[in-house]
Structures are given as structure tokens and as C-alpha cells.
Design a protein around this motif. Sequence first.
Motif, PDB file in Angstrom:
ATOM      1  N   SER A  30       0.847  -1.191   0.000  1.00 57.78           N
ATOM      2  CA  SER A  30       0.000   0.000   0.000  1.00 57.78           C
ATOM      3  C   SER A  30       0.883   1.243   0.000  1.00 57.78           C
ATOM      4  N   GLU A  31       0.316   2.335  -0.470  1.00 54.69           N
ATOM      5  CA  GLU A  31       1.069   3.587  -0.548  1.00 54.69           C
ATOM      6  C   GLU A  31       0.112   4.728  -0.285  1.00 54.69           C
ATOM      7  N   ARG A  32       0.612   5.724   0.428  1.00 54.20           N
ATOM      8  CA  ARG A  32      -0.127   6.976   0.571  1.00 54.20           C
ATOM      9  C   ARG A  32       0.613   8.018  -0.224  1.00 54.20           C
ATOM     10  N   ILE A  33      -0.058   8.627  -1.167  1.00 51.37           N
ATOM     11  CA  ILE A  33       0.618   9.609  -2.012  1.00 51.37           C
ATOM     12  C   ILE A  33       0.023  10.976  -1.708  1.00 51.37           C
ATOM     13  N   ALA A  34       0.800  11.800  -1.043  1.00 55.18           N
ATOM     14  CA  ALA A  34       0.325  13.148  -0.707  1.00 55.18           C
ATOM     15  C   ALA A  34       0.384  14.006  -1.972  1.00 55.18           C
ATOM     16  N   TYR A  35      -0.331  15.135  -1.960  1.00 56.70           N
ATOM     17  CA  TYR A  35      -0.306  16.014  -3.130  1.00 56.70           C
ATOM     18  C   TYR A  35       1.128  16.435  -3.482  1.00 56.70           C
ATOM     19  N   GLN A  36       1.957  16.641  -2.450  1.00 56.75           N
ATOM     20  CA  GLN A  36       3.355  17.005  -2.733  1.00 56.75           C
ATOM     21  C   GLN A  36       4.075  15.845  -3.439  1.00 56.75           C
ATOM     22  N   ASP A  37       3.821  14.613  -3.000  1.00 53.69           N
ATOM     23  CA  ASP A  37       4.448  13.445  -3.658  1.00 53.69           C
ATOM     24  C   ASP A  37       3.956  13.327  -5.091  1.00 53.69           C
ATOM     25  N   LEU A  38       2.667  13.574  -5.255  1.00 55.09           N
ATOM     26  CA  LEU A  38       2.100  13.458  -6.602  1.00 55.09           C
ATOM     27  C   LEU A  38       2.755  14.502  -7.514  1.00 55.09           C
ATOM     28  N   TYR A  39       2.953  15.694  -6.959  1.00 53.92           N
ATOM     29  CA  TYR A  39       3.618  16.764  -7.714  1.00 53.92           C
ATOM     30  C   TYR A  39       5.009  16.295  -8.162  1.00 53.92           C
ATOM     31  N   ARG A  40       5.754  15.731  -7.208  1.00 52.71           N
ATOM     32  CA  ARG A  40       7.118  15.285  -7.536  1.00 52.71           C
ATOM     33  C   ARG A  40       7.075  14.189  -8.596  1.00 52.71           C
ATOM     34  N   ARG A  41       6.198  13.206  -8.385  1.00 51.44           N
ATOM     35  CA  ARG A  41       6.177  12.082  -9.323  1.00 51.44           C
ATOM     36  C   ARG A  41       5.749  12.514 -10.713  1.00 51.44           C
ATOM     37  N   VAL A  42       4.762  13.365 -10.760  1.00 50.49           N
ATOM     38  CA  VAL A  42       4.251  13.800 -12.065  1.00 50.49           C
ATOM     39  C   VAL A  42       5.310  14.630 -12.793  1.00 50.49           C
ATOM     40  N   ASN A  43       5.988  15.486 -12.046  1.00 45.48           N
ATOM     41  CA  ASN A  43       7.047  16.281 -12.680  1.00 45.48           C
ATOM     42  C   ASN A  43       8.167  15.383 -13.195  1.00 45.48           C
ATOM     43  N   GLU A  44       8.563  14.419 -12.377  1.00 44.34           N
ATOM     44  CA  GLU A  44       9.652  13.538 -12.814  1.00 44.34           C
ATOM     45  C   GLU A  44       9.233  12.724 -14.040  1.00 44.34           C
ATOM     46  N   MET A  45       7.983  12.274 -14.018  1.00 42.75           N
ATOM     47  CA  MET A  45       7.513  11.495 -15.174  1.00 42.75           C
ATOM     48  C   MET A  45       7.404  12.387 -16.409  1.00 42.75           C
ATOM     49  N   ALA A  46       6.993  13.630 -16.201  1.00 42.88           N
ATOM     50  CA  ALA A  46       6.926  14.564 -17.336  1.00 42.88           C
ATOM     51  C   ALA A  46       8.333  14.751 -17.906  1.00 42.88           C
ATOM     52  N   ALA A  47       9.330  14.820 -17.012  1.00 45.34           N
ATOM     53  CA  ALA A  47      10.719  14.960 -17.484  1.00 45.34           C
ATOM     54  C   ALA A  47      11.142  13.710 -18.260  1.00 45.34           C
ATOM     55  N   VAL A  48      10.693  12.544 -17.782  1.00 44.95           N
ATOM     56  CA  VAL A  48      11.015  11.298 -18.499  1.00 44.95           C
ATOM     57  C   VAL A  48      10.398  11.338 -19.901  1.00 44.95           C
ATOM     58  N   LEU A  49       9.168  11.759 -19.972  1.00 46.91           N
ATOM     59  CA  LEU A  49       8.503  11.814 -21.287  1.00 46.91           C
ATOM     60  C   LEU A  49       9.256  12.781 -22.208  1.00 46.91           C
ATOM     61  N   GLU A  50       9.656  13.892 -21.650  1.00 47.16           N
ATOM     62  CA  GLU A  50      10.417  14.844 -22.473  1.00 47.16           C
ATOM     63  C   GLU A  50      11.752  14.241 -22.897  1.00 47.16           C
ATOM     64  N   SER A  51      12.363  13.459 -21.996  1.00 46.35           N
ATOM     65  CA  SER A  51      13.676  12.885 -22.327  1.00 46.35           C
ATOM     66  C   SER A  51      13.581  11.877 -23.463  1.00 46.35           C
ATOM     67  N   VAL A  52      12.384  11.318 -23.665  1.00 40.48           N
ATOM     68  CA  VAL A  52      12.245  10.404 -24.814  1.00 40.48           C
ATOM     69  C   VAL A  52      11.513  11.126 -25.960  1.00 40.48           C
ATOM     70  N   GLU A  53      11.610  12.426 -25.889  1.00 40.99           N
ATOM     71  CA  GLU A  53      11.179  13.303 -26.974  1.00 40.99           C
ATOM     72  C   GLU A  53       9.691  13.341 -27.263  1.00 40.99           C
ATOM     73  N   VAL A  54       8.904  13.159 -26.206  1.00 40.81           N
ATOM     74  CA  VAL A  54       7.473  13.387 -26.389  1.00 40.81           C
ATOM     75  C   VAL A  54       7.279  14.898 -26.464  1.00 40.81           C
ATOM     76  N   ALA A  55       6.620  15.364 -27.511  1.00 36.42           N
ATOM     77  CA  ALA A  55       6.394  16.801 -27.674  1.00 36.42           C
ATOM     78  C   ALA A  55       4.918  17.105 -27.475  1.00 36.42           C
ATOM     79  N   GLU A  56       4.593  18.367 -27.311  1.00 38.10           N
ATOM     80  CA  GLU A  56       3.209  18.785 -27.158  1.00 38.10           C
ATOM     81  C   GLU A  56       2.407  18.231 -28.333  1.00 38.10           C
ATOM     82  N   ASP A  57       1.223  17.718 -28.042  1.00 39.76           N
ATOM     83  CA  ASP A  57       0.288  17.165 -29.033  1.00 39.76           C
ATOM     84  C   ASP A  57       0.618  15.764 -29.548  1.00 39.76           C
ATOM     85  N   ASP A  58       1.743  15.174 -29.119  1.00 42.64           N
ATOM     86  CA  ASP A  58       1.982  13.760 -29.463  1.00 42.64           C
ATOM     87  C   ASP A  58       1.054  12.901 -28.611  1.00 42.64           C
TER      88      ASP A  58
END
Length: 664
Positions: free
Chosen positions: A109-137
Amino acid sequence: MPRDDATLETQLSDQEYVRPPTQFVGQANATDPGIYDRFEATYPDCFEEFAALLDWDDHWDEVLDDSNPPFYEWFKGGSLNASVNCIDRHLEDRKNQTAFVWEGENGDSERIAYQDLYRRVNEMAAVLESVEVAEDDVVTVHLPMIPALPVTMLACARIGAPHSVVFAGFSAQALADRLDDAASDVLVTVDGYYRRGEKLDHKATCDEALDLAETDPETVLLFNRDEALDDSVTIESDDPYVLVEDCLADCAGREVDPVSRDAEDPLFVMYTSGTTGEPKGCQHRTGGYLAHVAWTAKHVLDVKPDDTYWCTADIGWITGHSYIVYGPLALGTTSVMYEGPPDHPHKAISWELCERYDVDIFHTSPTAVRMFMKWGADHLDPYDVDVRHLTTVGEPIQPEAWQWYAEHVGGGDAVVVDTWWQTETGGHMITNLPAIQDMKPGSAGHAVPGVQPTIYDGAGDPVDPASDTAGNLVIERPWPGMLQTVYGDDDRFVSEYWATFSETDSDDPDDWVYKAGDGAVQASDGYFRILGRLDDVMNVAGHRIGTMELESAATTVADVAEAAVTARDDPQKGSVPDVYVVPRAECADPSAIPEAVVEAIESEIGSFARPGNVIVCDALPKTRSGKIMRRLLEDISNGESLGDTTTLRDPSVPEQIRTHVQES
Ligand code: 6R9
């Protein structure tokens, strides 16, 4: 084409009204009965109340641009980011509040606080950018109910890349079809997950999908469910897989600026079954969609930031998108997310989790309620379930199931609200505002304020309002959550949803009417009751499956010449598909066909579409012009008497088939 009214069964029975409990009314988000008149008087500007729940980068110039129907534009000129609305804006007040409490099937089980969600989403967004996902893909996402799923969706939203989430239970072929339709360069998946204690090798499905797809994604981002599954996965150096964990390590602590999206920019695509074999990619806009789900989550689901809310749907379907991810997070509440099914590890798991997390609002399907009812109220006894609000979605709820739900889960003092809507509508359309209207078991209730459902007869004319006349359910005016189009196919958008009841050469929005595909009736008290699909789509345990999809899967079996699928009534699932097949003349062993058909359906669509019966017959009932009479087969499946069979090319066929059914 719509069926004529005579074929619609209305079975109107006297239904009782149930008053919402006073304590509920006292605390509800929506309490002003004047809201309906106010919205009516100010349409479409009334929907500014929806949009006002969001934070906008730029305010809109125009609420609705209806100059090019049915390509309506909502909150034109406005811009916003969905991940900011679901996460960033809550950080100041409650960054430590839990956004998701997640329970794995295997006891994780995991409790994900809004701050954790912020961190995870930002890091995942960076991952997507690192594999060259661009706006509208378009990023295709094939993940089960693990935190990586909402995180990936919100990461896509952050960088303006529409996601296309494919329910994890879909087969490799179904995933391949959706990958191809969206031409995704990036696919996000996971090595494996658990289902009823079994370890499922999800990567194997993905490998197979990559073989089947014409699209060749450049990158497949692979999450790691847990170490226990590691041994089962091998990653060859020449395949497109990249381990998300490795990328996340490189992106640790990274923050990604949210892209300001035009209100009309797409937020996501969600494929759904239609009347042809090809699923349609319902494309949803950012502004109107988010406004619609936030407002309805607040006023229909009565979600408040301090609540713990649990919607048992899978995020892979629209209910999960709108009412696990976007609506509740936009309101900054705490949601429960459970990986497993309601009977694993035991039949009281739902009540155990309701007690453990002190769930206030419980949202599920009538199929689940019928199952809980069958298992018995005893399962609830050991647990302290204290919910104030119960909701259902996906299929009609019978008054008996409604009563059971209210009495045993609600303890007699919760409100129960039935919500009718569709993948296409984005959010609730017909449902009561729980403190304003009395509940009426078996009826979905009133239109959401500003929404205009109407019943049309087979000739395309509106029946008298509130006249107890069954007909086609249509929506007469645009609404913010509506789909924008069918991904990549504007013509299909028009032909599937509008052409039947609209004057398609008119640019007057009054001449355009959205066809829901359901039958419904509006009783004299104004309550709508949904009667089920009128097109070639069936509803199996709340999941939409196209008859044509099943038939084309069945005919992939080499020995099958022809197949016809019907919906058989089922006390648990609402309906189950029966498949009638005719073997090819050269087929050596017709007895092997049923198993092959089941396998074909599981591999073309997924095991959730598994048929009830496969009946091998010598011929299908056809009209003289060669059309298969599916309704006759449906009567056979349901053991009903057959009406007029004289229009059949060979009137003896139904009786022959009935014999086969009795034998099988
Ligand atoms: C949200 C969702 C849509 C179809 C819809 C209808 C059926 C949904 C219902 C209901 C009776 C309800 N449906 N809610 N029927 N009462 N409260 O389920 O979307 O998967 O697209 O299915 O489901 O037939 O047309 P989706």
C-alpha cells in the motif's frame, strides 16, 4: 437506424421516492433548487459556473462558439493546464494531504500526498520529455490500477501530450489497433501486475502488440510493478523498451513547466466501442472536459477536499478518467485506489477498505452491487462502513439492488445516486443533485443543469416531454464535457453521433442533435429512466462491447463462415454475449469451434468480453434481403417466444437453432 418505439419495453412500474436524509442535505455542495432555472435562463453562459472551479492562465473570450456545428468550441480563447489544476494549485493549502491511498492486491500500500504526486508527475513529465514526447503527441498508456497510471496521465497533461489509456485487460490485438489508430511513438506499460493472486506478464502482451501493430513506437517506457515480478521480464538490448526506473533516477527532482493549453487543445483520447468493428477514439478537450468533471464531481458526487472518496472503476475506462483522476483531483480530495477485484483476497475487501480509510463516498457499478447482494449482507457485518453518499454508473440499477445498496452499504442514511453518461459525454448528464431531488430507485433522474436530454421517436421527432413515451435518448444542446471529435475522423464523428437526427447540411446549431444510442423514457414527474442500448452495442457488467467487434473476432476462426452475436439477459452482469456461428462447409470438427471462438474473442478483445455461450448452427436466421435477424436470436437466447418469422428466407431456421441451444 433507431428502432421503432413499439420494440422498446418500458415496463413502467410504480416507483417510490426516497427523501435525502436531513444530515446529508445540511452539508451538501448543491442545495439551491433554483439552479435549474438559472442555468436554463442563461445557457450557455451558465457553464461559466463549471469553468469557475478551475484556475485559468487566460480567461476565455467566449463561452461557446457554435458557429460550426457539431464542432463546438468551449471557453474559447481560455488557456489552462490540467495537471496544475489537479495538483499544483492545491500545494499551498494542503501539500501533505493524501491525494491517493493505493492498495495493491498483494498487500502493498502507498499513501501519495499532493506534494508526492507533484514530484512524481514532474519527474515522469521529465522522463517523457527525455524520450522526446512533444506537445500534441499522443502517448498510449497500457497500465493497470497502479499509481503509475494517474501519474503518467497527469505527466502527459503537464506537457500537453494527449494520453490514450488502453484498459489493461485489453488483449495485444486491441492494444495494437489503438496504437495504430493513434500512431503513437511512445507507449507506457508495466512488466506485470497481480490479478486474483496470479502474476500477469503484462510485458508479454506488449511484445505481442508490438508485433501485431503497424506502428512502430520508438520508445516503450516500462514501469516495474515490484521486485517479485522481476525474474519474469527480460529486456533485449535491441528492443524499444526503456526502464522507467532508470529514467526516473536521471530525472530525480526535476520540475517541468506546465504547458499552457488552449481550452480546445485535446487532453486525451479514449477508445470506445461503436456500431462498427473499429473502436472510436473519443477526443476530449482540456477546458470544457475538466470544467464538466470538476463541477459534477463537486455537485453530484458531493466531493469535498476533506472527504475520502472511493470509485471502484478502473482508470482504463472513462469513469476512472473523469471520476478517479480529473474530477476528484481538481477538487483536491483524497481518493482510494485498489488494484484488485472486489472478491480478492476475500469478498469483504470493499468493506475492509471502506473501514480502514474511513470512506465517505463510495462509487461503483450496478453489477458490483448485484454481486455484493448475492454474496450477502453478512460480509458487511464485521466492518464499520460509514458512507454518506453512494453512487452508481454504467448500467441501469434495478430498484431491488438500489434498496439493498441503500440499506446495507448506506446503513439507511446515505443518499444513492444513479448517474447516466458515456465516454463521449465526458461527465455526468442525467443524474440527480442529491440534496435537491428525491431519489427514485430505478431512475437516473434529472438532467444535469444546463444539459438538455430529450426523447425522439423513430421518425426523428421529439415526443411530448414527460409523457412516459419510450424512444431514443438525444441531447439537444452542446455541453462542455462533450467529445470534440473522433480522433482523426471528423466524418465518423458526424455519422456516428449526429447524422441520424440532425440536418447535416445546416449550420444552425438548433438543427443538430446528439444521438446517445440509448433508449429512455421520461416519466410525468420529469425523471428519466434509461432502458438500454438501441444500437449494436451491448453492456456487459457495465463494459461497453460492440456486437461487430465480437463478430469479427469470432470470424477470425478459420472454420467459422459466419457469426452473429446477441445479448442474453444475465442476473449478475446485466447481459452476456451469446455467439451463434455457422461452420464452413469444409470444417472437419465443428465441436472444436466453441473453444476456438472463445479464444479468438479473448485474444482479439480481452477476457472481459468472454462470451456466455457459443452455439454452432447450420444457418443464421436471415431476411429475404440477407440481413441477419439478430433480434430473433436474442429472443432465442432469452428463451422468449418468437414473433413473426414469416419475413425470413427460411422460416424453419429459428427452431433449428433453438434445438442447438437446448443441446449446447
Ligand atoms: C460512463 C459509462 C456508456 C453506456 C451508455 C448506457 C450505459 C451508463 C448508465 C447506463 C443506464 C446508467 N450506461 N450509465 N445505463 N443507467 N446510469 O459507463 O460510459 O462505458 O461509454 O458506457 O453505458 O448504455 O450509453 P461508457
